[in-house]
Design a protein around this motif. Structure first.
Motif, PDB file in Angstrom:
ATOM      1  N   LYS A  71       0.868  -1.180   0.000  1.00 30.87           N
ATOM      2  CA  LYS A  71       0.000   0.000   0.000  1.00 30.87           C
ATOM      3  C   LYS A  71       0.908   1.234   0.000  1.00 30.87           C
ATOM      4  CE  LYS A  71      -3.425   2.361   2.901  1.00 30.87           C
ATOM      5  NZ  LYS A  71      -4.149   2.306   4.212  1.00 30.87           N
ATOM      6  N   LEU A 162       0.058  -5.051   3.713  1.00 28.10           N
ATOM      7  CA  LEU A 162      -1.150  -5.485   4.412  1.00 28.10           C
ATOM      8  C   LEU A 162      -1.616  -6.852   3.910  1.00 28.10           C
ATOM      9  CD1 LEU A 162      -3.783  -4.929   2.337  1.00 28.10           C
ATOM     10  CD2 LEU A 162      -3.248  -2.568   2.937  1.00 28.10           C
ATOM     11  N   LYS A 164      -5.392  -9.214   4.020  1.00 33.59           N
ATOM     12  CA  LYS A 164      -6.823  -9.200   4.316  1.00 33.59           C
ATOM     13  C   LYS A 164      -7.281 -10.637   4.547  1.00 33.59           C
ATOM     14  CE  LYS A 164      -8.311  -4.887   2.200  1.00 33.59           C
ATOM     15  NZ  LYS A 164      -8.954  -4.383   3.430  1.00 33.59           N
ATOM     16  N   SER A 193     -13.868  -2.207   4.776  1.00 28.45           N
ATOM     17  CA  SER A 193     -13.688  -3.025   3.597  1.00 28.45           C
ATOM     18  C   SER A 193     -14.386  -4.368   3.767  1.00 28.45           C
ATOM     19  CB  SER A 193     -12.200  -3.240   3.321  1.00 28.45           C
ATOM     20  OG  SER A 193     -11.598  -3.928   4.401  1.00 28.45           O
ATOM     21  N   THR A 197      -8.480  -6.356   8.045  1.00 26.39           N
ATOM     22  CA  THR A 197      -7.172  -5.934   7.537  1.00 26.39           C
ATOM     23  C   THR A 197      -6.111  -6.046   8.622  1.00 26.39           C
ATOM     24  OG1 THR A 197      -8.231  -4.397   5.995  1.00 26.39           O
ATOM     25  CG2 THR A 197      -5.901  -4.033   6.482  1.00 26.39           C
ATOM     26  N   GLU A 199      -2.139  -4.723   9.000  1.00 23.01           N
ATOM     27  CA  GLU A 199      -1.254  -3.787   8.308  1.00 23.01           C
ATOM     28  C   GLU A 199       0.014  -3.569   9.115  1.00 23.01           C
ATOM     29  OE1 GLU A 199      -1.565   0.490   5.926  1.00 23.01           O
ATOM     30  OE2 GLU A 199      -3.223  -0.224   7.184  1.00 23.01           O
TER      31      GLU A 199
END
Length: 452
Positions: A71, A162, A164, A193, A197, A199
């Motif tokens: 990201k 990250l 998910k 989302s 997540t 991160e």
């Protein structure tokens, strides 16, 4: 008036039409308890689903894993006009607007070792697992040319990595990622989302990826249930999965390579290879990361037998069994001088309905085959003994026994043959209809039977 009542009574007693109407009416009446039994089967099946969902929620739900993803924020400068009160003119200025780019790996290799076990609560069972998942691969040069972003506007020092996942609760280890020579811990981050997540903190020296590929490695130990799936975000994604579970169902958008798939009583091994060409998305997204779960693939760990589904399918043939069994008794009554009272027809019909309550209650504690055998033998024995006292004729009793044994065997075969159930069922019904037509061809349907 008395003579007329006597004539009506004799008509009901001796007329073939009256007997057929009576049996038909009783069959309609028996649909009431049969519908109650079907509702009971659906209720118990729904209860099973509830308990399994509760087991899975406490252990860990279905797992879908997506990552790692880089990201990288960048600035886009937009022109603004501000009114100056002193000069009474508009002054032009540029304002930096923060955007985000998401980049996927060049290569992604996933090795999943899945230890699966059945987990029970009361009489219900679910398939749960603990998956040790090792991910490694590389990130290659990152292309910002689509947005014509100047190099100085890319915020390399604000970049993160990250993952998910659909199941944050099931993670059993502190998730870290080795990126180049630096290791980063991943922490949960709240967002809106489609998946949870994880991160990292800001990455160091990420800009070097523009010159040389950047290797990464990460481990996940995660509890889950029913399914384990991955999203193929690598330009070349390879997944190897090994498990002790003997009843896998490979599902999702991609199937494993046939030559690399092995299934035995001791477990299975499977390997997938997915290229960027095989999917409908590229290696990067700007501004937002879409839901890519439709492209996931993996394995469903099936509990081999769902007895509620088999019992519900069996109950759908209830009307046929009741109707054909009572038809056998009706043909015996019409072709002989034996009188069968409507109450006796009702008792036989209720005994046939009891087969399904026995089947569902026993199958909750034993397998379907044992439950079907015990229920079938019990009901067939009961009706055979009862018919012996009614018919008082060994030949007719054996006819009842043979017809019921054939019916229940026929239904059992249909239930086992899922793919050929319609074909076998159609042929079987044709044969049954042919036998009934053949045996009833000599009956004089136009007259009344002599009094018994």
């Amino acid at each position: 008036m008395t003579t007329q009542k006597r004539k009506i009574g004799n008509w009901f007693k001796n007329s073939i039409s009256a007997k057929m109407l009576t049996v038909g009416f009783l069959i309609l009446i028996l649909l009431i308890p049969l519908s109650f039994v079907k509702d009971l089967i659906r209720e118990r099946g729904y209860r099973q689903t509830q308990v399994i969902d509760e087991i899975n929620t406490k252990w860990g739900n279905q797992v879908v894993l997506n990552g790692p993803i880089l990201k990288i924020p960048y600035n886009v400068f937009v022109e603004e006009k501000l009114f100056d009160e002193k000069t009474k003119t508009f002054l032009k200025s540029q304002k930096a607007v923060r955007h985000v780019a998401y980049f996927f790996p060049q290569e992604l290799d996933i090795d999943a070792s899945v230890q699966t076990q059945p987990l029970k609560r009361g009489i219900y069972e679910s398939a749960v697992y603990t998956a040790d998942t090792h991910l490694n691969g590389t990130f290659d040069s990152l292309d910002f040319s689509e947005k014509e972003i100047a190099k100085e506007n890319i915020l390399w020092n604000k970049a993160t990595v990250l993952f998910k996942t659909s199941n944050l609760k099931g993670i059993r280890n502190t998730v870290k990622i080795q990126l180049g020579e630096k290791e980063y811990a991943l922490k949960p981050k709240f967002d809106n989302s489609y998946m949870n997540t994880l991160e990292s903190s800001f990455l160091e020296n990420l800009e070097a990826v523009q010159k040389n590929p950047l290797a990464f490695a990460s481990n996940f130990k995660i509890n889950g249930s029913q399914t384990l799936q991955f999203i193929p975000i690598g330009k070349e994604t390879q997944v190897f999965m090994k498990s002790n579970w003997h009843s896998p169902s490979f599902n999702g958008n991609f199937l494993p390579d046939i030559e690399d798939k092995k299934i035995s009583d001791n477990g299975f091994e499977a390997k997938w290879k997915v290229l960027e060409t095989n999917r409908r998305f590229g290696q990067y997204f700007f501004d937002s990361l879409p839901d890519l779960s439709d492209f996931s693939f993996g394995t469903e760990f099936l509990v081999p037998i769902d007895d509620y589904q088999k019992t519900e399918r069996t109950s759908k043939y209830g009307l046929m069994i009741i109707g054909l069994t009572l038809l056998v008794f009706l043909l015996i009554q019409i072709s002989s001088k034996i009188a069968i009272h409507p109450f006796q027809y009702l008792m036989i019909g209720l005994a046939l309905v009891m087969f399904y309550t026995l089947l569902i209650s026993i199958s909750e504690h034993q397998n379907y085959l044992f439950a079907y055998l015990v229920s079938g033998v019990s009901v067939v024995s009961l009706i055979t003994i009862y018919s012996r006292s009614i018919l008082k004729n060994a030949k007719f009793t054996l006819l009842v026994l043979g017809s019921m044994f054939s019916l229940y065997t026929f239904i059992f075969v249909i239930i086992q043959l899922e793919d050929y159930a319609l074909l076998v069922g159609s042929i079987g019904l044709f044969i049954i209809l042919s036998i009934i037509m053949f045996t009833s061809r000599k009956i004089d349907w136009s007259g009344s039977q002599p009094p018994a």
